[in-house]
Design a protein around this motif. Structure first.
Motif, PDB file in Angstrom:
ATOM      1  N   LEU A 110       4.973  17.139 -13.202  1.00  0.00           N
ATOM      2  CA  LEU A 110       5.411  17.060 -11.813  1.00  0.00           C
ATOM      3  C   LEU A 110       5.089  15.676 -11.240  1.00  0.00           C
ATOM      4  O   LEU A 110       4.057  15.083 -11.554  1.00  0.00           O
ATOM      5  N   MET A 111       5.978  15.170 -10.402  1.00  0.00           N
ATOM      6  CA  MET A 111       5.794  13.856  -9.812  1.00  0.00           C
ATOM      7  C   MET A 111       5.957  13.946  -8.297  1.00  0.00           C
ATOM      8  O   MET A 111       7.002  14.344  -7.795  1.00  0.00           O
ATOM      9  N   LYS A 112       4.932  13.581  -7.585  1.00  0.00           N
ATOM     10  CA  LYS A 112       5.008  13.620  -6.124  1.00  0.00           C
ATOM     11  C   LYS A 112       5.946  12.525  -5.623  1.00  0.00           C
ATOM     12  O   LYS A 112       6.235  11.550  -6.320  1.00  0.00           O
ATOM     13  N   SER A 113       6.395  12.688  -4.409  1.00  0.00           N
ATOM     14  CA  SER A 113       7.290  11.687  -3.836  1.00  0.00           C
ATOM     15  C   SER A 113       6.511  10.432  -3.455  1.00  0.00           C
ATOM     16  O   SER A 113       5.415  10.517  -2.881  1.00  0.00           O
ATOM     17  N   PRO A 114       7.054   9.264  -3.750  1.00  0.00           N
ATOM     18  CA  PRO A 114       6.405   8.023  -3.311  1.00  0.00           C
ATOM     19  C   PRO A 114       6.668   7.713  -1.845  1.00  0.00           C
ATOM     20  O   PRO A 114       6.181   6.712  -1.321  1.00  0.00           O
ATOM     21  N   PHE A 115       7.436   8.574  -1.177  1.00  0.00           N
ATOM     22  CA  PHE A 115       7.823   8.331   0.218  1.00  0.00           C
ATOM     23  C   PHE A 115       7.177   9.362   1.138  1.00  0.00           C
ATOM     24  O   PHE A 115       7.161  10.559   0.830  1.00  0.00           O
ATOM     25  N   ALA A 116       6.691   8.901   2.264  1.00  0.00           N
ATOM     26  CA  ALA A 116       6.062   9.788   3.233  1.00  0.00           C
ATOM     27  C   ALA A 116       7.118  10.494   4.082  1.00  0.00           C
ATOM     28  O   ALA A 116       8.181   9.929   4.367  1.00  0.00           O
ATOM     29  N   PHE A 117       6.815  11.724   4.487  1.00  0.00           N
ATOM     30  CA  PHE A 117       7.701  12.498   5.349  1.00  0.00           C
ATOM     31  C   PHE A 117       7.142  12.557   6.765  1.00  0.00           C
ATOM     32  O   PHE A 117       5.926  12.485   6.981  1.00  0.00           O
ATOM     33  N   LYS A 118       8.061  12.701   7.713  1.00  0.00           N
ATOM     34  CA  LYS A 118       7.672  12.755   9.124  1.00  0.00           C
ATOM     35  C   LYS A 118       8.575  13.720   9.867  1.00  0.00           C
ATOM     36  O   LYS A 118       9.761  13.821   9.551  1.00  0.00           O
ATOM     37  N   LYS A 119       8.014  14.423  10.842  1.00  0.00           N
ATOM     38  CA  LYS A 119       8.807  15.330  11.665  1.00  0.00           C
ATOM     39  C   LYS A 119       9.524  14.543  12.761  1.00  0.00           C
ATOM     40  O   LYS A 119       8.948  13.643  13.371  1.00  0.00           O
TER      41      LYS A 119
END
Length: 492
Positions: A110-119
């Motif tokens: 599994l590979m986490k996303s290198p990009f942050a998420f925001k609401k």
């Protein structure tokens, strides 16, 4: 055998009539005002369902009139854009629970996303840092997180998304729309495709008319400038886009006389044979549109006429130009405009997802958001469906096969679960429909097949997808084949 007029009908004419009957009805009025579906459903107005008549030639009241399809060809990763998965962060580097998954190429952990998420917005829908400006428009958007398709290869999946079938030979969605609804502007094609160069390895079959009359094929405009990074407000010459419609050898009056002669000859032939040739008449109509485009096309493609504020809202680059042109074309009555990012499969992030998604997202985020804002400012948002997505998604596990070069920083193709978003005419904004599993691999909640997406788009345009058909080779074909369900939950 005789025609209803009493004139004898040859065997060839009879076969032509049986093979193209419905299409001939569709073609008959397209040279004049825009046709509704009712006129396509029957030759005798007396046989039309009164309910269909009451809706102005549609199966039901339409919520929209146009479609803009923003296509990220190559495969946008859902878990790095519009489908956040905290479990990928938690189990990063570990095997996918349940064992390895069947993908095209060898994959690893599994590979986490290198990009942050925001609401974003009042809806609080999470969007990754790849699309911050689209995120600011999220209250106008419905994100479908449960899309799925049939095959994990670019070519068949591109064909499915564009034509409703995985093999070459079916009409494109734009061709079906112009066949069913006509166009509101006889001086421009009803279906336009924009890209700097021929997109993908498939090319024209993605916007072809197939067995529908020739006039319904999409018109491909190579939106390319000669010098790199030209400023769109100063150096972009719209005449180069449609140079092929200009004839340097003949004046406009001479061209008009040629076309008039061709129409007269065709009329004499129809009177003699008491039957029309739909392919010939479609070709003549294509010539007529090309002739009229000489006047209107350069103007509609001349984005230099827009205000400085509008140009800055879209930003520079070919995607920005295409998106702005798409809005201008819709404003002029074009039924559908499709915008591809670039040639090949630029979103195909097999070996370096961070780089292969960062650049095209930077080029696309600003103009994609601008499409929504600009449509609103021009009063077109409520009558235009904006669709944005790819042919499939990407795996939550890292690719370590040949395509990934063994470094494990990319993702393989994933047809089992991916995201698309819609906005505009009849779409319920600020909503999320469906979901994939905890890791974003497979759609598990209210899955949406491509046929369902097509059925919903047609529904919003006032068309029952099961009734828009064309008889060819002994069978009634339609965009949604023998499937498709309208996604009522996403309708406003």
């Amino acid at each position: 055998m005789k025609h209803k007029s009493g004139a004898p009908v040859t065997r060839r004419q009879a076969l032509c009539t049986m093979g193209n009957g419905f299409g001939m009805l569709a073609f008959a009025g397209l040279v004049g005002e825009s046709l509704g579906v009712a006129e396509l459903l029957a030759a005798d107005q007396k046989t039309i369902d009164p309910k269909v008549k009451a809706t102005g030639g549609l199966h039901h009241p339409a919520r929209a009139k146009h479609v803009i399809f923003l296509f990220m060809n190559g495969g946008l990763s859902q878990v790095d854009s519009f489908d956040p998965k905290p479990m990928l962060d938690k189990f990063h580097g570990q095997p996918l629970p349940g064992g390895s998954i069947a993908t095209e190429r060898r994959t690893g952990a599994l590979m986490k996303s290198p990009f942050a998420f925001k609401k974003y917005g009042q809806s609080g829908i999470e969007v990754s840092e790849l699309f911050p400006l689209v995120g600011e428009q999220i209250d106008n958007v419905c994100v479908i997180r449960s899309m799925y398709t049939d095959i994990p290869n670019h070519e068949p999946s591109l064909l499915m998304m564009n034509t409703g079938h995985t093999q070459v030979g079916r009409p494109s969605m734009g061709a079906w729309l112009t066949y069913g609804l006509g166009t509101a502007n006889q001086n421009l094609p009803g279906f336009v495709v924009l890209c700097p160069e021929t997109p993908t390895t498939v090319g024209s079959p993605l916007w072809n008319n197939s067995f529908l009359p020739a006039m319904h094929q999409g018109t491909f405009i190579p939106n390319k400038v000669e010098k790199k990074d030209q400023a769109i407000e100063k150096d972009f010459d719209p005449k180069k886009l449609v140079a092929y419609v200009n004839n340097d050898k003949f004046t406009r009056d001479e061209q008009r006389r040629e076309l008039d002669l061709l129409v007269k000859l065709d009329t004499l032939r129809n009177q003699r044979d008491a039957i029309k040739d739909p392919q010939l008449e479609a070709a003549i109509n294509s010539m007529e549109v090309a002739y009229r485009m000489q006047t209107e096309a350069p103007e509609v493609f001349d984005i230099r006429k827009e205000s400085k504020a509008t140009l800055e809202m879209y930003g520079p680059g070919s995607t920005a130009r295409s998106c702005l042109m798409a809005v201008r074309l819709v404003q002029k009555g074009v039924r559908m405009v499709q915008v591809y990012y670039a040639s090949g499969d630029p979103w195909d992030a097999h070996d370096n997802l961070h780089f292969q998604h960062r650049r095209p997202a930077f080029d696309s985020d600003r103009p994609f958001a601008a499409v929504i804002k600009d449509l609103k400012s021009r009063g077109l948002f409520d009558e235009t469906i904006v669709v944005c997505g790819s042919e499939f998604g990407r795996t939550p596990v890292a690719e370590v096969g040949a395509g990934g070069n063994g470094v494990g920083t990319g993702r393989d193709h994933n047809p089992f679960g991916f995201s698309m978003w819609l906005a505009g005419g009849g779409i319920k904004g600020g909503t999320v429909h469906g979901a994939t599993d905890d890791f974003g691999f497979k759609a598990i909640d209210r899955p949406v097949h491509v046929h369902d997406l097509h059925a919903t788009i047609l529904h919003l345009l006032g068309i029952d997808h099961t009734q828009l058909t064309y008889r060819y080779s002994g069978r009634d074909f339609r965009l949604t084949d023998v499937a498709g369900t309208v996604i009522k939950e996403i309708l406003a």
